[in-house]
Scaffold this motif. Structure first.
Motif: not given
Lengths: 139, 139
Positions: B70-88
């Motif tokens: 996830v690139a929410t801020d243009g700085r460091a990428k973030r990693y989200d383990p919740n990949a099995h359920r679509p979300h925003q």
DNA sequence: ATCCTACAATGGACATTGTCCAAGTCAAGC
DNA sequence: GCTTGACTTGGACAATGTCCATTGTAGGAT
């Protein structure tokens, strides 16, 4: 004529050769340049312009709300001068091409109160990702 | 128990102490760590783990589709383990807090063919930006 | 037209985030 | 308990962005 430049001038911006060049480079539709791309283009017109000035100037334009910052790839931020008309972005995952798009509907309305966790939401960014026609044909 | 770890094991991943620690650090809901945050947390359990390994491991998890970048801020990428359920994502512009949210509606359906420019669209990311309750109360 | 002064530009050091590679290490199968 | 190929390491390097002391200048005042 540069619309962007006109808008900035109207805000009492102190006009310098550097700022003029940055605004001119950035003006137009479907423009999504990185800071370094802006710098490279600016240097061809004003060889002694520094990177710091380009970063400062882009940052000020963003603060003034005349330019939008877009982070489509987690790498360099891109700068979009099309700030006067709300729009979203369509990005090719292979070549990185970006198009401005105008979806129907209001994405904000799709988020129920129970999913807002008390946040005051001020804006919504939508990024559509896929493969562009020219990349698809050279699969 | 670590669901993420279970899923990875089931894919024939060679299990090492380093990968186990990274998976354990990342497991959970509403987890959106940067690579360096993952590394910092991992080091407390396995002091000699290197940055390169954390980056490699996160990259592999993304490739396997078990973790979302996830690139929410243009700085460091973030990693989200919740990949099995679509979300925003819902992001606080002041403190950077991130919540997973589940909007109704299908954002893809909002983009008419005339606005697709021949792209084959594979996914849509929506980022809601605003101010979270605790930041709002300390305005 | 010239002078002042606050604001802007410069460039180079530094910070952050991420990638790469050659050498050493180890998990897992035999 | 070997062997082997995959994994890890640490450090160099790359890309992007920020900071700051110094120098320059736009635009108003005289």
């Amino acid at each position: 004529m540069s619309d962007l430049l006109e808008r900035l001038r109207g805000r009492g911006w102190r006009m310098t050769a550097q700022r003029r060049v940055v605004a001119e480079v950035l003006d137009g539709d479907h423009v999504h340049l990185t800071a370094d791309e802006v710098h490279a283009a600016a240097v061809t017109r004003l060889p002694e312009i520094s990177r710091a000035t380009v970063y400062n100037t882009l940052g000020e334009m963003v603060t003034l709300g005349e330019v939008i910052e877009v982070a489509t790839d987690g790498r360099a931020k891109r700068y979009d001068p099309n700030a006067h008309r709300p729009h979203q972005h369509l990005v090719c995952g292979r070549c990185g091409a970006i198009r401005d798009v105008h979806p129907g509907g209001d994405p904000l309305a799709d988020l129920p109160d129970t999913e807002r966790f008390g946040f005051t939401i001020s804006n919504v960014e939508v990024t559509y990702r896929g493969i562009c026609p020219s990349c698809a044909s050279t699969a």
